[in-house]
Design a protein around this motif. Sequence first.
Motif, short mmCIF file in Angstrom:
data_model
loop_
_atom_site.label_atom_id
_atom_site.label_comp_id
_atom_site.label_asym_id
_atom_site.label_seq_id
_atom_site.Cartn_x
_atom_site.Cartn_y
_atom_site.Cartn_z
N MET A 1 0.84 -1.19 0.00
CA MET A 1 0.00 0.00 0.00
C MET A 1 0.88 1.25 0.00
O MET A 1 1.78 1.37 0.81
N LYS A 2 0.61 2.16 -0.93
CA LYS A 2 1.44 3.38 -0.96
C LYS A 2 1.08 4.26 0.24
O LYS A 2 0.00 4.14 0.81
N ASN A 3 2.04 5.15 0.60
CA ASN A 3 1.79 6.00 1.77
C ASN A 3 0.58 6.90 1.54
O ASN A 3 0.42 7.49 0.47
N ILE A 4 -0.24 7.00 2.56
CA ILE A 4 -1.44 7.84 2.47
C ILE A 4 -1.14 9.15 3.21
O ILE A 4 -0.55 9.13 4.30
N ASP A 5 -1.56 10.26 2.63
CA ASP A 5 -1.37 11.57 3.25
C ASP A 5 -2.00 11.55 4.66
O ASP A 5 -3.22 11.37 4.80
N PRO A 6 -1.17 11.73 5.73
CA PRO A 6 -1.71 11.60 7.10
C PRO A 6 -2.80 12.62 7.42
O PRO A 6 -3.66 12.35 8.27
N THR A 7 -2.81 13.77 6.73
CA THR A 7 -3.85 14.76 7.06
C THR A 7 -5.24 14.21 6.70
O THR A 7 -6.24 14.57 7.31
N LEU A 8 -5.27 13.31 5.71
CA LEU A 8 -6.56 12.72 5.33
C LEU A 8 -7.06 11.76 6.40
O LEU A 8 -8.26 11.56 6.57
N LEU A 9 -6.14 11.17 7.14
CA LEU A 9 -6.52 10.21 8.18
C LEU A 9 -6.85 10.93 9.48
O LEU A 9 -7.78 10.55 10.20
N ASN A 10 -6.09 12.00 9.77
CA ASN A 10 -6.28 12.70 11.05
C ASN A 10 -7.56 13.51 11.10
O ASN A 10 -7.97 13.99 12.16
N ASN A 11 -8.17 13.67 9.96
CA ASN A 11 -9.37 14.48 9.84
C ASN A 11 -10.61 13.79 10.45
O ASN A 11 -11.59 14.45 10.79
N PHE A 12 -10.53 12.46 10.61
CA PHE A 12 -11.71 11.73 11.10
C PHE A 12 -11.84 11.85 12.61
O PHE A 12 -10.84 11.91 13.33
N ARG A 13 -13.09 11.85 13.08
CA ARG A 13 -13.32 11.78 14.53
C ARG A 13 -14.64 11.04 14.78
O ARG A 13 -15.47 10.93 13.87
N SER A 14 -14.77 10.55 16.04
CA SER A 14 -16.01 9.85 16.39
C SER A 14 -16.91 10.82 17.14
O SER A 14 -16.43 11.64 17.90
N PRO A 15 -18.23 10.70 16.94
CA PRO A 15 -19.14 11.62 17.63
C PRO A 15 -19.02 11.46 19.15
O PRO A 15 -18.93 10.35 19.64
N ALA A 16 -18.98 12.60 19.85
CA ALA A 16 -18.78 12.55 21.31
C ALA A 16 -20.11 12.68 22.04
O ALA A 16 -20.63 13.78 22.20
N PHE A 17 -20.66 11.56 22.44
CA PHE A 17 -21.89 11.54 23.25
C PHE A 17 -21.63 10.59 24.41
O PHE A 17 -21.57 9.37 24.18
N PRO A 18 -21.49 11.10 25.63
CA PRO A 18 -21.13 10.23 26.75
C PRO A 18 -22.17 9.13 26.97
O PRO A 18 -23.37 9.39 26.94
N GLY A 19 -21.69 7.88 27.12
CA GLY A 19 -22.59 6.77 27.42
C GLY A 19 -23.24 6.15 26.20
O GLY A 19 -23.94 5.14 26.30
N SER A 20 -23.06 6.73 25.03
CA SER A 20 -23.62 6.15 23.81
C SER A 20 -22.49 5.78 22.85
O SER A 20 -21.45 6.43 22.85
N PHE A 21 -22.71 4.75 22.07
CA PHE A 21 -21.65 4.25 21.19
C PHE A 21 -22.15 4.02 19.78
O PHE A 21 -23.31 3.68 19.57
#
Length: 225
Positions: A1-21
């Motif tokens: 796999m060729k190197n992927i631009d890390p800024t494309l990966l760091n852009n993701f986040r999970s929704p922050a809702f305490p107690g819910s998944f």
Amino acid sequence: MKNIDPTLLNNFRSPAFPGSFFMSFEGIEGAGKSTQIVRIKEYLEDRNFNVIVLREPGGTSFGERLRQAILNSEKDLHPTTEAYLFCSARAQLLTEVVLQELNEPNTIIICDRFLDSTIAYQGVARGLGIESVLKMHTIFPLNLVPHKTFYIRIDLETSLERQRMRNLPKDYFESRDDSFHSKLIEGYDACAELFTDRIKVIDGSKSADEVYLKLKSEIDELIFN
Ligand code: TMP
């Protein structure tokens, strides 16, 4: 796999809702996702969670219509067309359902397929490239990802054998040749390498009971620790 631009990966986040998944299940045909999702739903409901199972594409009336349009397409669609349609269904599912439901305490959303399907199917197997798919996911709400993704991994032979035993009619993607399905495995393996914190690889060649026990212990770890 060729190197992927890390800024494309760091852009993701999970929704922050305490107690819910929010979790997703991924894998090629025959991996056993559906069976496991039913069992995990029951397990979590017994633990007093409000469990919502969604599928992609789908989960909203708009998404279900897109699902029909793609999977019943008589013509081969361009991979870019496919990818944007899956992204549209996803953006709508996130805003109309996922973000609303996670607001409720003790809610667990289980999504049958999500971002990693677009990476494996359109990015790798259909040849669009992983970076192109990641670039499509840089804007809100497409930069939202599950807290955990369970990739139930089987090899091509196991998939073909299970498909033979099921003997069901094949849709737009299922009817493609073995090399397409090999590339899907390559694509999912690449996802697991790129998103090491989010994706847990589960050995799907084991019996359904063994896979269930493994998933249950991973989910206990995520939720109760
Ligand atoms: P399924 O829910 O029965 O697995 O059908 C969904 C099909 O759509 C499956 O073949 C995988 C494919 N798919 C993609 O190609 N890209 C995507 O982003 C998603 C969510 C699904």
